[in-house]
Design an enzyme around this catalytic site. Structure first.
Site, mmCIF file in Angstrom:
data_model
loop_
_atom_site.group_PDB
_atom_site.id
_atom_site.type_symbol
_atom_site.label_atom_id
_atom_site.label_comp_id
_atom_site.label_asym_id
_atom_site.label_seq_id
_atom_site.Cartn_x
_atom_site.Cartn_y
_atom_site.Cartn_z
ATOM 1 N N LYS A 69 0.768 -1.222 -0.017
ATOM 2 C CA LYS A 69 0.092 -0.068 -0.051
ATOM 3 C C LYS A 69 0.689 1.324 -0.238
ATOM 4 O O LYS A 69 0.465 2.173 -0.383
ATOM 5 C CB LYS A 69 -0.709 0.113 1.325
ATOM 6 C CG LYS A 69 -2.217 -1.121 1.127
ATOM 7 C CD LYS A 69 -3.090 -0.968 1.991
ATOM 8 C CE LYS A 69 -4.165 -1.933 2.216
ATOM 9 N NZ LYS A 69 -5.126 -2.070 3.159
ATOM 10 N N ASP A 106 -10.185 2.100 1.656
ATOM 11 C CA ASP A 106 -10.466 1.743 2.835
ATOM 12 C C ASP A 106 -11.296 2.710 3.851
ATOM 13 O O ASP A 106 -12.031 2.373 4.666
ATOM 14 C CB ASP A 106 -9.099 1.168 3.542
ATOM 15 C CG ASP A 106 -8.408 -0.081 2.930
ATOM 16 O OD1 ASP A 106 -9.174 -0.929 2.649
ATOM 17 O OD2 ASP A 106 -7.393 -0.045 3.151
#
Length: 276
Positions: A69, A106
């Protein structure tokens, strides 16, 4: 079977456990995208640059999980303000003009999962853990929490990191020792961001009238903490809720179609977990 015209995939290491292919494929089926495929690839940080460079124009996007990420950011042409706020990208979209654009679904996924259960605002909150998911939780709480957030951590370094994220995100973060984690359960909203087994010892300490628990795990489910919370009548938001909502946003960005089929994606995820 239709010829594949557009491709997408989830990358990470380890990746075999990922439910993302199940969710995205369910969305494609519901949307009639018979010529789209979604796969999973075991890719670590060292292999990521070569993988991305080798992609052809058929690729619409990528989903990224740990440990990629942050590693993906230097490979991109730009990232969204949401991704920049936590320095983490879980979504890459390849634009028609060949640009690679990163986003983080997210954070809005967490907010959407909570709002789906009727949680619009809380006066305070507690976070169990201090990793990458905890920073995303802080970013979500910047939107829905009106007061302080207490982070329960295992080290001073982790505590300093959480304070730093709080300053960056405009959240009043207070740090407490993990050994006092039982006190977290009295908060109106508790977000558990730690690996499986870490919060099991807290399950016997659920208060008589618990608030809301958001446990980001989805396997095994329910966790002992989530089961104990439900047994006391508390509201529980689970990791599958988060996974479905963040995947829904990815589908919309990659395909350009909205709304993505939330119910079909959730059913597919539930069926896949039941079969494991």
């Amino acid at each position: 079977m239709a010829d594949i015209r557009r491709r997408a995939a989830v990358l990470g290491s380890p990746i075999a456990h990922s439910l993302s292919p199940v969710l995205h494929r369910a969305a494609y089926a519901e949307l009639g995208l018979d010529d789209w495929s979604y796969d999973r690839f075991e890719v670590d940080e060292a292999a990521l640059p070569g993988f991305v460079e080798a992609l052809d124009p058929a690729w619409a996007g990528l989903s990224l999980t740990m440990p990629l990420k942050r590693a993906v950011i230097p490979l991109l042409d730009g990232i969204s303000p949401t991704a920049a706020s936590v320095e983490a990208v879980n979504t890459v979209v390849f634009t028609e003009d060949g640009r690679r654009v990163g986003d983080n679904t997210d954070i809005p996924g967490m907010i959407a999962a909570l709002r789906e259960r009727g949680v619009e605002k809380v006066e305070s909150a507690a976070i169990l853990g201090a990793g990458a998911t905890a920073s995303s939780a802080l970013a979500a709480l910047a939107v829905i929490c009106a007061g302080p957030v207490t982070a329960y951590v295992r080290s001073k370094e982790r505590g300093d990191e959480m304070r730093g994220w709080g300053q960056r995100l405009g959240v009043d973060v207070r740090v407490a020792d993990w050994a006092d984690g039982g006190r977290a359960l009295d908060a109106p909203l508790v977000i558990a961001t730690t690996p499986a087994g870490t919060t099991d010892a807290l399950a016997t300490g659920v208060p008589e009238r618990p608030g809301i628990l958001f446990d980001v795990l989805y396997e095994p489910w329910p966790t002992p903490l989530a089961a104990g919370w439900s047994a006391r009548g508390g509201a529980v938001v689970g990791g599958l809720d988060l996974l479905v909502h963040q995947a829904l946003l990815q589908v919309e960005q990659m395909t350009g179609l909205s709304p993505a089929p939330l119910a079909a994606m959730r059913r597919a995820g539930e069926a896949a977990l039941a079969g494991r």
